[in-house]
Design a protein around this motif. Structure first.
Motif, PDB file in Angstrom:
ATOM      1  N   THR A 278      42.940  26.944  40.490  1.00 51.88           N
ATOM      2  CA  THR A 278      43.774  26.951  39.280  1.00 51.88           C
ATOM      3  C   THR A 278      43.061  27.802  38.173  1.00 51.88           C
ATOM      4  O   THR A 278      41.354  27.681  37.482  1.00 51.88           O
ATOM      5  N   ALA A 279      42.965  28.937  37.320  1.00 56.14           N
ATOM      6  CA  ALA A 279      42.284  29.427  36.533  1.00 56.14           C
ATOM      7  C   ALA A 279      42.720  29.378  35.248  1.00 56.14           C
ATOM      8  O   ALA A 279      43.980  27.976  34.748  1.00 56.14           O
ATOM      9  N   LEU A 283      41.320  33.246  30.923  1.00 60.21           N
ATOM     10  CA  LEU A 283      41.421  34.162  32.145  1.00 60.21           C
ATOM     11  C   LEU A 283      42.119  34.825  32.315  1.00 60.21           C
ATOM     12  O   LEU A 283      41.743  36.300  32.601  1.00 60.21           O
ATOM     13  N   LEU A 284      43.130  34.483  31.997  1.00 59.86           N
ATOM     14  CA  LEU A 284      44.511  35.335  32.611  1.00 59.86           C
ATOM     15  C   LEU A 284      45.095  36.433  31.518  1.00 59.86           C
ATOM     16  O   LEU A 284      45.745  36.440  30.871  1.00 59.86           O
ATOM     17  N   SER A 285      44.280  37.436  30.986  1.00 63.51           N
ATOM     18  CA  SER A 285      44.415  39.016  30.645  1.00 63.51           C
ATOM     19  C   SER A 285      43.438  39.791  30.801  1.00 63.51           C
ATOM     20  O   SER A 285      42.394  38.997  31.026  1.00 63.51           O
ATOM     21  N   PRO A 286      43.749  41.105  30.431  1.00 64.90           N
ATOM     22  CA  PRO A 286      42.494  41.611  30.827  1.00 64.90           C
ATOM     23  C   PRO A 286      41.476  41.260  30.234  1.00 64.90           C
ATOM     24  O   PRO A 286      39.736  41.616  30.695  1.00 64.90           O
ATOM     25  N   LEU A 289      39.372  38.252  31.672  1.00 68.73           N
ATOM     26  CA  LEU A 289      38.804  38.538  33.208  1.00 68.73           C
ATOM     27  C   LEU A 289      36.923  39.508  32.411  1.00 68.73           C
ATOM     28  O   LEU A 289      36.723  39.188  33.454  1.00 68.73           O
ATOM     29  N   ARG A 292      35.059  37.019  31.288  1.00 72.20           N
ATOM     30  CA  ARG A 292      33.782  36.555  32.665  1.00 72.20           C
ATOM     31  C   ARG A 292      33.093  37.560  33.488  1.00 72.20           C
ATOM     32  O   ARG A 292      32.073  37.195  33.124  1.00 72.20           O
ATOM     33  N   LEU A 380      45.037  45.400  39.971  1.00 67.16           N
ATOM     34  CA  LEU A 380      44.801  44.949  37.901  1.00 67.16           C
ATOM     35  C   LEU A 380      46.317  46.025  37.984  1.00 67.16           C
ATOM     36  O   LEU A 380      46.946  46.242  37.248  1.00 67.16           O
ATOM     37  N   GLY A 384      51.065  44.798  35.405  1.00 64.85           N
ATOM     38  CA  GLY A 384      51.786  45.148  34.038  1.00 64.85           C
ATOM     39  C   GLY A 384      50.522  45.477  33.179  1.00 64.85           C
ATOM     40  O   GLY A 384      51.211  45.226  32.024  1.00 64.85           O
ATOM     41  N   THR A 385      49.884  45.789  33.361  1.00 68.09           N
ATOM     42  CA  THR A 385      48.476  45.606  32.401  1.00 68.09           C
ATOM     43  C   THR A 385      48.230  47.336  32.765  1.00 68.09           C
ATOM     44  O   THR A 385      48.399  48.379  34.240  1.00 68.09           O
TER      45      THR A 385
END
Lengths: 534, 309
Positions: A278-279, A283-286, A289, A292, A380, A384-385
């Motif tokens: 699992t992340a 990591l869970l946003s533009p 990422l 990373r 992506l 919703g990005t």
């Protein structure tokens, strides 16, 4: 070689095919390596043309640990030829090692990763043939490099025996790393892993020989780079260390073949470490990422520029001793204050570092383009990005990352200067000089963003062309007396040459305005255009 | 009946190529809608326009009551998308990619996520660089199916899945429909659409050529059969709905209209069937049969068109 059903069947064919694939690539590597030795030879012969100059040089570098750490054993410095070998051998050995690494990897692991080896191996090609062909190609390149260095260095006016020993030493280092790569491509399942492994081993080898050379002890014999440099070209011309390199290289290649038999096609001996199921929240946003994705490159660039800062800082002392105590040289520069001379030197180094940081910023912005054309943006941008948030994440890393990298280089130069001079104020001056270039770097990044938004297809080519032009202008506009407006085309030139000149606000405001306009154009263009397909 | 997707006269050009040439598409809320067409017919382009990734050059399009281009971000929170060719970040694990895509869309149901990983037999710890095409597709499918999106947009989602996983996929889509969600499923495999879709739209060369329920389109389908019988199958050619009968080496092969299938099978049963294979028509064959003449009139090289992968 191609008869029967042996594991080496087809090596000859593969070797000729590999030679054809690399018919441009390898000559470039060889030309660059040879050119560097010749350039060093010509400039050293011009610089140290009297015995007194050479004595001053020997006194200066013979006791300078930083120079020894970067170059090699301070041996044979009583001749210009010896000084040439001292100055350039480490760099050319690095080039030979890289050439060997890229060549072997390209024809083994990279082909395997792309599935080409599978296709070849299904034909009449033995299990060991691709590796042997790759090793032979790398070895051939090393031998040719040895010969061209020998011939060209002799032609530049240095003694022939030493020239060929220097060439052979460089080749010997390349051969050892041919062997190292032959093992590394068995160990890890993907190309980048091979580069990391071999690059890391070269770094370890380089540090070990640096310690050995500074201390003047046995540690130097733990490093293949140390063995290759132990030939002492132009003074001892010892050949025995070359034999050690050859034996180790051959042993490594044999080990590579043995390891090849213990793994499956397409995989490495070391199974890839599984990732997280699992992340993490981070990591869970533009932006998460983007950080990373950029992390590896950013760390490498920052470390590289920090190291460069150490080198430039270390050389500042040589500038002081070399030119400061050389009346002729002083006269040539118009008899300036020695401190001013050092500041002018440091200012130039920061301009070069700023160009490198700009190159990083451009590469980071263009990562967005690679994500788009690699179809990884699509998935992506269908969430919703927003487009602005997605592009903004990459641009943010480019801007902050380039600022971080150049600050790191100012910091290390500053620390070295503090150690040299004992003045704590040097740290602030150096960091300030480095940071002053940030607005100019951001303008170069802005150029790439604008291109990405407005001319996506051409962005990569045009952006790198711009970086190349800025480099040319910044490096040569002044020395070639180009008109002032040409010099002004490079944003780097807008910045006063700190720490020599005074800092002023006007260029900062101008550059900031240009950067904002470029970013606005890029984001605006991206909002209105199609997302590229495939 | 409310509409989830409403497109009319959509035009999109790339340079000289007219990818969409007045395309129409109506998808009702709560239905599974098959979006069929040969490769290169404009399915992916339409979907990318609907996702606001491409800007149309003409026509009208509406998605969940909004404008796909202007309201892209707001609409994307209500839909989930699985691209035809899923590319992921090589160094990021499948599990991380699922969480990332889910979070950017507005969250995942962790229980559903775990259940789907199990059903699709996907190891979330593997880095994307080690995934096959099918496994990358599973990553995108799990991320889409574990969301509570009201509309699923799936672009040839089963092209890399093996038959077992395709069955799991079909099961999942039936569950999604039972929950009242809408699915737009693009495919070039007619059988897949037959198994799942309430209605289908068939497009070719960027234009809609047929739209309706599968029952309405039943006349389009014709089965190819190869039969080996004990007694000579001579009478088969005379049966209604049988076309292109060929004898070779004790076997007969022919095409039969789906609605005439029953009569043909009854007739064959009396002849002592030793072997029988039947192949559903591919979309390309179907196009060739029904639009071949029309295309030839338009000057389109028919054989080449149908033979394209």
């Amino acid at each position: 070689m191609s008869s029967g059903s042996g594991t080496l069947t087809g090596t000859g064919r593969l070797f000729r095919f590999a030679l054809r694939r690399d018919r441009l690539r390898l000559p470039v590597w060889i030309a660059v390596g040879t050119f560097m030795v010749v350039t060093q030879s010509v400039s050293s012969q011009a610089l140290y043309d009297t015995a007194a100059d050479l004595a001053a040089y020997r006194a200066s570098v013979g006791s300078n640990a930083a120079t020894i750490a970067l170059a090699g054993p301070p041996v044979g410095l009583d001749t210009v030829a010896g000084a040439v070998a001292f100055e350039i051998s480490a760099t050319v050995m690095l080039i030979a090692a890289l050439m060997a690494m890229f060549t072997v990897t390209r024809h083994t692991r990279a082909d395997e990763e792309a599935g080409r080896t599978e296709l070849l191996r299904s034909a009449r090609v033995g299990r060991h043939a691709p590796l042997l062909a790759a090793v032979l190609l790398a070895a051939l390149a090393c031998v040719v490099l040895a010969l061209t260095i020998g011939v060209a260095t002799t032609a530049s006016g240095l003694p022939a025996p030493g020239s060929f020993v220097l060439g052979a030493s460089v080749a010997a280092c390349g051969l050892v790393f041919t062997g190292v790569t032959a093992v590394a491509v068995q160990a890890t399942g993907h190309t980048r892993g091979v580069y990391g492994l071999v690059g890391g081993l070269f770094a370890v080898a380089f540090v070990l020989r640096a310690i050995g050379d500074i201390e003047g002890n046995w540690v130097v014999w733990t490093s293949p780079v140390g063995w290759a440099q132990a030939t002492h070209p132009f003074s001892d011309d010892a050949v025995a260390p070359l034999l050690l390199c050859l034996v180790v290289a051959a042993g490594l290649v044999v080990a590579g073949f043995a390891l090849l038999d213990r793994r499956d096609l397409g995989s490495g001996l070391v199974q890839p470490r599984p990732g997280r199921p699992t992340a993490r929240r981070g990591l869970l946003s533009p932006l998460g990422l983007a950080v990373r994705l950029h992390r590896g490159a950013l760390i490498a660039w920052t470390a590289g520029l920090a190291l460069l800062g150490v080198v430039y800082g270390a050389l500042a002392e040589s500038v002081e001793t070399l030119i400061g105590e050389n009346e002729q040289a002083l006269a040539m520069f118009g008899n300036p204050d020695v401190d001013q001379l050092v500041d002018a030197y440091l200012g130039t180094t920061f301009a070069i570092t700023a160009l490198l940081a700009s190159a990083y910023a451009v590469s980071a912005v263009l990562r967005a383009r690679a994500e788009e054309s690699g179809d990884r943006a699509e998935v992506l941008l269908a969430t919703g990005t927003s487009r602005a948030a997605w592009l903004g994440s990459h641009v943010a890393v480019a801007l902050a990352g380039s600022a971080l990298a150049i600050t790191a280089s100012g910091l290390t130069t500053g620390l070295v200067r503090v150690a040299q001079t004992g003045e704590a104020a040097a740290l602030g001056r150096m960091v300030g000089a480095a940071v002053s270039y940030v607005p100019a770097i951001w303008v170069v990044a802005g150029v790439a963003v604008a291109l990405f938004g407005l001319l996506p297809r051409l962005a990569t080519t045009v952006a790198w062309t711009a970086v190349g032009l800025f480099l040319l202008i910044t490096m040569f506009a002044e020395s070639f007396d180009w008109p002032g407006w040409v010099g002004d085309l490079s944003p780097i030139n807008w910045i006063p040459t700190l720490p020599l000149e005074e800092w002023t606000l006007a260029p900062l405001v101008g550059l900031a305005a240009v950067a904002v306009a470029l970013l606005a154009a890029g984001f605006g263009g991206f909002r209105r255009r199609d997302i590229a397909l495939g | 009946m409310t509409t989830a997707i409403s497109v009319s006269g959509l035009v999109k050009t790339f340079g000289a190529t007219r990818a969409l040439d007045g395309l129409d598409l109506e998808v009702a809320t709560g239905e599974v809608h098959g979006f069929l067409g040969p490769n290169g017919s404009g399915k992916s382009t339409t979907i990318r326009v609907l996702l606001g990734l491409l800007r149309p050059d003409g026509g009208r399009s509406e998605l969940l009551g909004g404008d796909p281009w202007r309201d892209a971000v707001a609409l994307h929170r209500r839909l989930a998308y699985v691209p035809g060719d899923v590319t992921l970040w090589p160094s990021i694990s499948g599990g991380e990619a699922i969480d990332l895509i889910g979070a950017l869309r507005g969250g995942l149901d962790p229980r559903r996520r775990a259940e789907l990983l199990e059903r699709f037999d996907l190891d979330p710890r593997k880095k994307a660089r080690t995934y096959s095409k099918g496994n990358r597709q599973k990553v995108a499918l799990v991320a889409a199916l574990a969301s509570d999106a009201e509309l699923l947009v799936l672009d040839e989602p089963t092209s890399g899945l093996d038959p077992l996983m395709e069955a799991v996929f079909q099961e999942c889509i039936r569950e999604v429909r039972a929950e009242g969600r809408t699915v737009l499923l693009s495919s070039h495999i007619l059988a897949e659409a037959e198994a799942l879709c309430d209605r289908v739209s068939i497009i070719r060369l960027g234009r809609t050529v047929q739209s309706g329920t599968l029952a309405e389109l039943r006349h389009l389908t014709r089965m190819s059969m190869v039969v080996e019988t004990e007694r000579p199958a001579d009478g088969v050619g005379a049966l209604p709905g049988v076309h292109d009968l060929r004898h070779d080496d004790g076997r007969v092969s022919f095409d039969v209209d789906t609605d005439a299938l029953d009569g043909v099978l009854r007739h064959l049963a009396g002849l002592g069937v030793r072997g029988l294979t039947s192949t559903p028509p591919t979309l390309e064959e179907l196009f060739l049969r029904h639009y071949g003449d029309e295309l030839a009139e338009d000057g389109v090289p028919v054989a080449q068109e149908a033979g394209r992968p």
